[in-house]
Design a protein around this motif. Structure first.
Motif, PDB file in Angstrom:
ATOM      1  N   LEU A  79      -4.046 -40.951 -14.168  1.00 23.47           N
ATOM      2  CA  LEU A  79      -4.875 -40.028 -14.942  1.00 23.47           C
ATOM      3  C   LEU A  79      -4.056 -39.294 -16.004  1.00 23.47           C
ATOM      4  O   LEU A  79      -4.520 -39.056 -17.112  1.00 23.47           O
ATOM      5  CB  LEU A  79      -5.524 -38.984 -14.024  1.00 23.47           C
ATOM      6  CG  LEU A  79      -6.649 -39.452 -13.119  1.00 23.47           C
ATOM      7  CD1 LEU A  79      -7.044 -38.324 -12.171  1.00 23.47           C
ATOM      8  CD2 LEU A  79      -7.854 -39.914 -13.932  1.00 23.47           C
ATOM      9  N   THR A  80      -2.837 -38.921 -15.638  1.00 24.15           N
ATOM     10  CA  THR A  80      -2.008 -38.081 -16.499  1.00 24.15           C
ATOM     11  C   THR A  80      -0.761 -38.780 -17.018  1.00 24.15           C
ATOM     12  O   THR A  80      -0.116 -38.290 -17.947  1.00 24.15           O
ATOM     13  CB  THR A  80      -1.561 -36.833 -15.726  1.00 24.15           C
ATOM     14  OG1 THR A  80      -0.765 -37.246 -14.599  1.00 24.15           O
ATOM     15  CG2 THR A  80      -2.758 -36.036 -15.230  1.00 24.15           C
ATOM     16  N   GLY A  81      -0.379 -39.915 -16.404  1.00 25.87           N
ATOM     17  CA  GLY A  81       0.872 -40.571 -16.742  1.00 25.87           C
ATOM     18  C   GLY A  81       2.070 -39.974 -16.030  1.00 25.87           C
ATOM     19  O   GLY A  81       3.201 -40.450 -16.210  1.00 25.87           O
ATOM     20  N   ASP A  82       1.866 -38.946 -15.199  1.00 27.40           N
ATOM     21  CA  ASP A  82       2.986 -38.332 -14.484  1.00 27.40           C
ATOM     22  C   ASP A  82       3.595 -39.317 -13.489  1.00 27.40           C
ATOM     23  O   ASP A  82       2.885 -40.067 -12.818  1.00 27.40           O
ATOM     24  CB  ASP A  82       2.514 -37.093 -13.719  1.00 27.40           C
ATOM     25  CG  ASP A  82       2.175 -35.933 -14.628  1.00 27.40           C
ATOM     26  OD1 ASP A  82       2.874 -35.754 -15.642  1.00 27.40           O
ATOM     27  OD2 ASP A  82       1.211 -35.196 -14.327  1.00 27.40           O
ATOM     28  N   TYR A  83       4.923 -39.281 -13.391  1.00 22.59           N
ATOM     29  CA  TYR A  83       5.622 -40.093 -12.389  1.00 22.59           C
ATOM     30  C   TYR A  83       6.809 -39.304 -11.858  1.00 22.59           C
ATOM     31  O   TYR A  83       7.331 -38.388 -12.509  1.00 22.59           O
ATOM     32  CB  TYR A  83       6.099 -41.430 -12.983  1.00 22.59           C
ATOM     33  CG  TYR A  83       7.133 -41.283 -14.077  1.00 22.59           C
ATOM     34  CD1 TYR A  83       8.497 -41.239 -13.790  1.00 22.59           C
ATOM     35  CD2 TYR A  83       6.744 -41.172 -15.415  1.00 22.59           C
ATOM     36  CE1 TYR A  83       9.436 -41.099 -14.806  1.00 22.59           C
ATOM     37  CE2 TYR A  83       7.681 -41.026 -16.426  1.00 22.59           C
ATOM     38  CZ  TYR A  83       9.026 -40.996 -16.121  1.00 22.59           C
ATOM     39  OH  TYR A  83       9.962 -40.832 -17.124  1.00 22.59           O
ATOM     40  N   ILE A  84       7.217 -39.664 -10.657  1.00 23.40           N
ATOM     41  CA  ILE A  84       8.425 -39.096 -10.081  1.00 23.40           C
ATOM     42  C   ILE A  84       9.051 -40.136  -9.178  1.00 23.40           C
ATOM     43  O   ILE A  84       8.357 -40.865  -8.453  1.00 23.40           O
ATOM     44  CB  ILE A  84       8.144 -37.775  -9.318  1.00 23.40           C
ATOM     45  CG1 ILE A  84       9.454 -37.109  -8.907  1.00 23.40           C
ATOM     46  CG2 ILE A  84       7.239 -38.007  -8.115  1.00 23.40           C
ATOM     47  CD1 ILE A  84       9.289 -35.659  -8.458  1.00 23.40           C
ATOM     48  N   MET A  85      10.373 -40.261  -9.264  1.00 19.78           N
ATOM     49  CA  MET A  85      11.130 -41.189  -8.425  1.00 19.78           C
ATOM     50  C   MET A  85      12.110 -40.348  -7.608  1.00 19.78           C
ATOM     51  O   MET A  85      13.053 -39.768  -8.160  1.00 19.78           O
ATOM     52  CB  MET A  85      11.862 -42.203  -9.305  1.00 19.78           C
ATOM     53  CG  MET A  85      10.922 -42.988 -10.217  1.00 19.78           C
ATOM     54  SD  MET A  85      11.764 -44.228 -11.238  1.00 19.78           S
ATOM     55  CE  MET A  85      12.827 -43.195 -12.243  1.00 19.78           C
ATOM     56  N   ILE A  86      11.883 -40.279  -6.296  1.00 17.59           N
ATOM     57  CA  ILE A  86      12.644 -39.384  -5.419  1.00 17.59           C
ATOM     58  C   ILE A  86      13.685 -40.204  -4.642  1.00 17.59           C
ATOM     59  O   ILE A  86      13.328 -41.027  -3.806  1.00 17.59           O
ATOM     60  CB  ILE A  86      11.713 -38.670  -4.445  1.00 17.59           C
ATOM     61  CG1 ILE A  86      10.664 -37.854  -5.212  1.00 17.59           C
ATOM     62  CG2 ILE A  86      12.500 -37.763  -3.500  1.00 17.59           C
ATOM     63  CD1 ILE A  86       9.582 -37.253  -4.336  1.00 17.59           C
ATOM     64  N   PRO A  87      14.988 -40.008  -4.927  1.00 17.14           N
ATOM     65  CA  PRO A  87      16.018 -40.731  -4.175  1.00 17.14           C
ATOM     66  C   PRO A  87      16.081 -40.253  -2.744  1.00 17.14           C
ATOM     67  O   PRO A  87      15.953 -39.050  -2.475  1.00 17.14           O
ATOM     68  CB  PRO A  87      17.303 -40.421  -4.961  1.00 17.14           C
ATOM     69  CG  PRO A  87      17.026 -39.119  -5.615  1.00 17.14           C
ATOM     70  CD  PRO A  87      15.555 -39.082  -5.925  1.00 17.14           C
ATOM     71  N   LEU A  88      16.299 -41.160  -1.820  1.00 20.19           N
ATOM     72  CA  LEU A  88      16.269 -40.813  -0.403  1.00 20.19           C
ATOM     73  C   LEU A  88      17.642 -40.542   0.188  1.00 20.19           C
ATOM     74  O   LEU A  88      17.757 -39.942   1.268  1.00 20.19           O
ATOM     75  CB  LEU A  88      15.596 -41.938   0.396  1.00 20.19           C
ATOM     76  CG  LEU A  88      14.171 -42.299  -0.041  1.00 20.19           C
ATOM     77  CD1 LEU A  88      13.606 -43.379   0.853  1.00 20.19           C
ATOM     78  CD2 LEU A  88      13.279 -41.063  -0.048  1.00 20.19           C
ATOM     79  N   ASN A  89      18.712 -40.958  -0.500  1.00 22.03           N
ATOM     80  CA  ASN A  89      20.051 -40.827   0.068  1.00 22.03           C
ATOM     81  C   ASN A  89      21.011 -40.022  -0.785  1.00 22.03           C
ATOM     82  O   ASN A  89      22.128 -39.741  -0.344  1.00 22.03           O
ATOM     83  CB  ASN A  89      20.654 -42.220   0.304  1.00 22.03           C
ATOM     84  CG  ASN A  89      19.823 -43.050   1.269  1.00 22.03           C
ATOM     85  OD1 ASN A  89      19.412 -42.568   2.314  1.00 22.03           O
ATOM     86  ND2 ASN A  89      19.548 -44.295   0.895  1.00 22.03           N
ATOM     87  N   LEU A  90      20.647 -39.652  -1.981  1.00 19.36           N
ATOM     88  CA  LEU A  90      21.566 -38.914  -2.857  1.00 19.36           C
ATOM     89  C   LEU A  90      21.666 -37.453  -2.452  1.00 19.36           C
ATOM     90  O   LEU A  90      20.714 -36.882  -1.946  1.00 19.36           O
ATOM     91  CB  LEU A  90      21.090 -39.026  -4.301  1.00 19.36           C
ATOM     92  CG  LEU A  90      21.105 -40.423  -4.924  1.00 19.36           C
ATOM     93  CD1 LEU A  90      20.576 -40.394  -6.334  1.00 19.36           C
ATOM     94  CD2 LEU A  90      22.524 -40.995  -4.910  1.00 19.36           C
TER      95      LEU A  90
END
Length: 364
Positions: free
Chosen positions: A353-364
């Motif tokens: 709808l908005t184009g928002d994205y987030i990529m959340i690293p799991l080990n950093l």
């Protein structure tokens, strides 16, 4: 009679002056110390080891400050990416000691917070600021030394999740809770546009933990239980339920403690049947999943292995969505591929709808 009163007042005044002079002689007097001397390091190039973050990286030594009083001095180590210390970072403070050692992880965090990029050599500036007392009185800076540092990656962001019966996760703190989308230009600003049930919700920082927990007590500003106080009220308005289920935009700013919750018109939005993650950061396309039948415009893929490279969101209608900012941002149809600057397992979220994205690293 007047003469007696005059003599009495004169006597009292003389006694006051004498007492004041006596008190003044016992005042605590501090003299400003000469700047302490920070020693040059025995090595001037430090490559930080991500595999051993607790190992010592560097030791700083300096001379002792002299404020003319038998009081314990306080020393703050400051580092900066520039010699004027425009935005200094304080990785350590010590009392009454003139040496401090930073671990690999501590120096890496300090370098990252100072603005040094990972995986390349850059100059870090260091100095010692001496002072007295808890209020850092009579602060005096030392000479400045420099050294080269090669940081590993330092993830500087916090991630937040929705919980509550107004959300797809319900009141479960570890149920694939929807992630808030962080603004690429303001790391304190987060939004979520999607379907909310009639109910209430809160914000969590760590999936699986109930604190830190954010809500509102007055319906106008945010409140938090970091783990040592009582939990705040719920959004959108201090234990007041959302009146009608539907699409809304929730915005929260951790910088100024504000939030908003407003209706969103999703009519006319495209309903994609599938969205994949594609690009050089992956060994092959990864299919995303709708959050729920109700919240059909928010997509996710958990534990996606990403390598340094780039990616885009590809729809079943042949369009691709991308942007130029890593970790989070707002993708546009036909935009540039999203850069992936460090390899890790990621939880990836995308809102069509908005184009928002987030990529959340799991080990950093």
């Amino acid at each position: 009679m007047k003469r007696k009163i005059s003599i009495l007042l004169s006597s009292l005044f003389a006694l006051f002056v004498f007492t004041a002079c006596e008190d003044d002689s016992d005042q605590f007097t501090v003299t400003e110390t000469d700047p302490v001397s920070l020693s040059e390091l025995s090595i001037d190039m430090i490559e930080l080891d991500a595999a051993n973050p607790n190992n010592p990286a560097v030791t700083f030594n300096w001379t002792v400050a002299d404020y003319g009083q038998p009081a314990e001095e306080r020393y703050a180590l400051e580092v900066s990416s520039d010699e004027t210390f425009t935005n200094p970072v304080v990785p350590s403070t010590v009392n009454g000691n003139n040496t401090v050692t930073l671990s690999m992880g501590e120096l890496n965090s300090a370098a990252g917070n100072a603005g040094l990029p990972p995986f390349e050599w850059n100059t870090l500036y260091a100095r010692i600021v001496s002072s007295l007392g808890t209020q850092n009185g009579v602060a005096v800076g030392s000479n400045v030394i420099t050294f080269q540092v090669f940081p590993f990656f330092n993830y500087p962001f916090k991630d937040y999740y929705l919980v509550g019966n107004a959300t797809a996760a319900d009141w479960n703190n570890n149920n694939n809770n929807p992630a808030l989308f962080r603004d690429a230009d303001n790391s304190n600003l987060y939004t979520y546009t999607g379907f909310f049930n009639s109910g209430e919700f809160k914000v969590l920082e760590v999936k699986g933990l109930w604190q830190p927990q954010w809500g509102t007590n007055d319906g106008a500003s945010i409140d938090v239980n970091p783990g040592d106080t009582s939990d705040p009220g719920t959004f959108p308005n201090n234990n007041s339920s959302i009146g009608a289920a539907g699409y809304y935009t929730f915005t929260i700013n951790f910088g100024n403690s504000s939030f908003s919750f407003e209706a969103f018109d999703e009519s006319g939005a495209t309903d994609y049947m599938s969205i994949d993650i594609e690009g050089s950061a992956l060994t092959g396309p990864v299919s995303m999943t709708r959050l729920s039948a109700s919240d059909s415009h928010v997509w996710y893929a958990n534990s996606v292995a990403l390598n340094p490279g780039d990616l885009a969101f590809s729809t079943d209608l042949g369009s691709t969505w991308g942007s130029e900012t890593s970790f989070s941002g707002k993708a546009t149809e036909g935009g540039s591929n999203i850069p992936v600057i460090v390899g890790d397992l990621y939880d990836v979220w995308f809102n069509d709808l908005t184009g928002d994205y987030i990529m959340i690293p799991l080990n950093l």
